[in-house]
Design an enzyme around this catalytic site. Structure first.
Site, PDB file in Angstrom:
ATOM      1  N   ARG A 152      -0.923  -2.334  -6.919  1.00 19.09           N
ATOM      2  CA  ARG A 152      -1.407  -3.567  -6.286  1.00 19.09           C
ATOM      3  C   ARG A 152      -2.361  -4.304  -7.219  1.00 19.09           C
ATOM      4  O   ARG A 152      -2.261  -5.524  -7.379  1.00 19.09           O
ATOM      5  CB  ARG A 152      -2.099  -3.231  -4.959  1.00 19.09           C
ATOM      6  N   HIS A 159      -3.737  -9.355   2.429  1.00 26.18           N
ATOM      7  CA  HIS A 159      -5.177  -9.508   2.624  1.00 26.18           C
ATOM      8  C   HIS A 159      -5.432 -10.631   3.623  1.00 26.18           C
ATOM      9  O   HIS A 159      -4.540 -11.449   3.898  1.00 26.18           O
ATOM     10  CB  HIS A 159      -5.866  -9.830   1.295  1.00 26.18           C
ATOM     11  N   HIS A 199      -1.926   3.324  -5.532  1.00 29.17           N
ATOM     12  CA  HIS A 199      -2.561   2.075  -5.104  1.00 29.17           C
ATOM     13  C   HIS A 199      -2.738   1.116  -6.283  1.00 29.17           C
ATOM     14  O   HIS A 199      -2.907  -0.093  -6.103  1.00 29.17           O
ATOM     15  CB  HIS A 199      -3.928   2.392  -4.483  1.00 29.17           C
ATOM     16  N   ARG A 250       0.850  -1.194   0.000  1.00 27.49           N
ATOM     17  CA  ARG A 250       0.000   0.000   0.000  1.00 27.49           C
ATOM     18  C   ARG A 250       0.887   1.246   0.000  1.00 27.49           C
ATOM     19  O   ARG A 250       1.989   1.232   0.563  1.00 27.49           O
ATOM     20  CB  ARG A 250      -0.929  -0.001   1.223  1.00 27.49           C
ATOM     21  N   LYS A 284      -2.681  -2.104   7.533  1.00 25.02           N
ATOM     22  CA  LYS A 284      -4.129  -1.892   7.594  1.00 25.02           C
ATOM     23  C   LYS A 284      -4.791  -2.886   8.531  1.00 25.02           C
ATOM     24  O   LYS A 284      -5.693  -2.538   9.294  1.00 25.02           O
ATOM     25  CB  LYS A 284      -4.724  -1.999   6.193  1.00 25.02           C
ATOM     26  N   TYR A 322      -3.187 -17.186   8.198  1.00 24.72           N
ATOM     27  CA  TYR A 322      -1.797 -17.530   7.970  1.00 24.72           C
ATOM     28  C   TYR A 322      -0.894 -16.523   8.672  1.00 24.72           C
ATOM     29  O   TYR A 322      -1.217 -15.341   8.756  1.00 24.72           O
ATOM     30  CB  TYR A 322      -1.477 -17.505   6.475  1.00 24.72           C
TER      31      TYR A 322
END
Length: 410
Positions: free
Chosen positions: A339, A363, A336, A246, A273, A373
């Site tokens: 990404r 994510h 952005h 990001r 985030k 994970y």
């Protein structure tokens, strides 16, 4: 050319000894520590307002830590940008009686100070800017107990009238957090912002503009290589498509987080985030860029510092401005957008496993048992993926045959 100030460190502050006369230790951006002959250490912030030099006291060290002093400096500077004298604000707060201390603005600032350490610096500044610009002029002086839903809706409709419906919804969410804090601390009985659900139209869903066609990606990469602006910004532009983090994470990258020998970048959770630490394997091309940049910025904190002060990270508009300078409009490409570029081409062209891609994008990815994970999950595969991606981008720039998107069988 102004003298570059080396940012202070905790070691410097702890070991600072009193002298016969008081002296100052400068951190940059107007912030300095005054060391008195008696051994006192007091934070000061020097600034200009209405063409006059002024000074604000933040408090003693170590009660006020270096990081907290820097945060207060940035808050004060944002107030100045918006035409507010931080010294006048502090004076007004001191003079306020008990009733005045329960105004919306006082409680909102208290809430912001209480929780700002849990946000990234950029996010903290955005929140302060939003409530300062869109709420304080209208309801800042009102006792928070007296505020009702209709008055709040009127305030939000002022934002909506500027054509910024998305902002109005975000500000409504901030209102709710401030009111809930007031309820929890006994300064309000309920959250009237909750009554505004459904009172504003829903904004149209917007996606960050991104270039995902390999032919157009080729042109973008070549334009970046030919960029003639500031060297630090050019390095950030070159590394952005390689690591596809990001924009805020890239701007706030610190040399202490990067291990050039291990080719990894460990981003701490408070900058992410999702508030979880993130591991970015660095391909050979990214390491080369960082090694080129290290002689210039390696002695400071930030990998990509501001052009005005090495004590601050690069401006959030630096990448956007560079893209505009190269001829890319806001509807074509954003910071952005790197990404979305990586996510689409890694999946559709290089056919990398989606869970590897999603994990590298930081994510929320869960294993078959529903557990998240950890940051080192599939590390070997992700290292290979990141190098494959970097080599693919090099191939595009060199004129390699472009692999078309895979066809979806209906």
């Amino acid at each position: 050319m102004p003298k570059r100030i080396t940012p202070l460190s905790e070691i410097t502050l702890r070991t600072a000894k009193p002298k016969e006369k008081e002296y100052k230790l400068f951190d940059g951006g107007g912030l300095f520590l005054l060391v008195t002959p008696s051994g006192g250490k007091l934070w000061h912030f020097k600034y200009r307002f209405d063409s006059k030099e002024r000074k604000l006291t933040f408090g003693p060290y170590p009660e006020i830590s270096l990081s907290e002093a820097r945060q207060r400096r940035e808050e004060a500077r944002q107030q100045i940008v918006h035409g507010i004298d931080p010294g006048a604000v502090k004076k007004a707060q001191k003079q306020a009686n008990t009733e005045e201390k329960e105004t919306f603005e006082i409680i909102a600032r208290e809430w912001h100070t209480k929780f700002s350490h849990t946000w990234t610096p950029g996010h903290s500044t955005k929140i302060l800017n939003a409530i300062t610009r869109d709420l304080f002029p209208w309801i800042g002086t009102r006792p928070i107990k007296e505020l009702k839903a209709p008055e709040l809706l009127t305030t939000l409709r002022r934002i909506e009238s500027r054509g910024t419906l998305e902002t109005a919804h975000r500000v409504r969410g901030l209102m709710g957090q401030i009111f809930r804090y007031a309820v929890a601390t006994g300064r309000a009985e309920r959250d009237p912002a909750a009554d505004l659900r459904g009172a504003l139209p829903q904004p149209n869903e917007k996606h960050h503009a991104a270039i995902i066609d390999p032919k157009e990606v080729t042109s973008l990469l070549r334009a970046i290589d030919g960029y003639t602006g500031h060297f630090v910004v050019k390095c950030a532009l070159r590394i952005a498509p390689l690591v596809f983090v990001r924009p805020g994470e890239l701007r706030h990258a610190e040399w202490a987080e990067i291990n050039l020998d291990a080719a990894t970048w460990n981003i701490p959770g408070h900058k992410m985030k999702m508030k979880e630490p993130h591991l970015v394997p660095l391909p050979r091309q990214a390491i080369e860029i960082l090694k080129d940049l290290h002689p210039l910025t390696g002695s400071g904190r930030y990998v990509f510092p501001s052009a005005r002060s090495f004590a601050r990270p690069m401006s959030e508009n630096a990448i956007l401005a560079a893209l505009r300078r190269m001829g890319y409009s806001k509807d074509e490409m954003t910071g952005h957008g790197f990404r979305a570029m990586a996510r689409t081409i890694l999946d559709e062209v290089l056919q990398i496993r989606p869970d590897f891609i999603e994990h590298q994008l930081a994510h929320a990815v869960k294993d078959p048992n529903g557990r998240a994970y950890n940051r080192t999950a599939h590390l070997a595969e992700r290292k290979k993926m990141m190098q494959t991606w970097a080599d693919y981008l090099d191939g595009l720039k060199a004129g390699a045959k472009i692999i078309p998107f895979k066809k979806v069988v209906s």
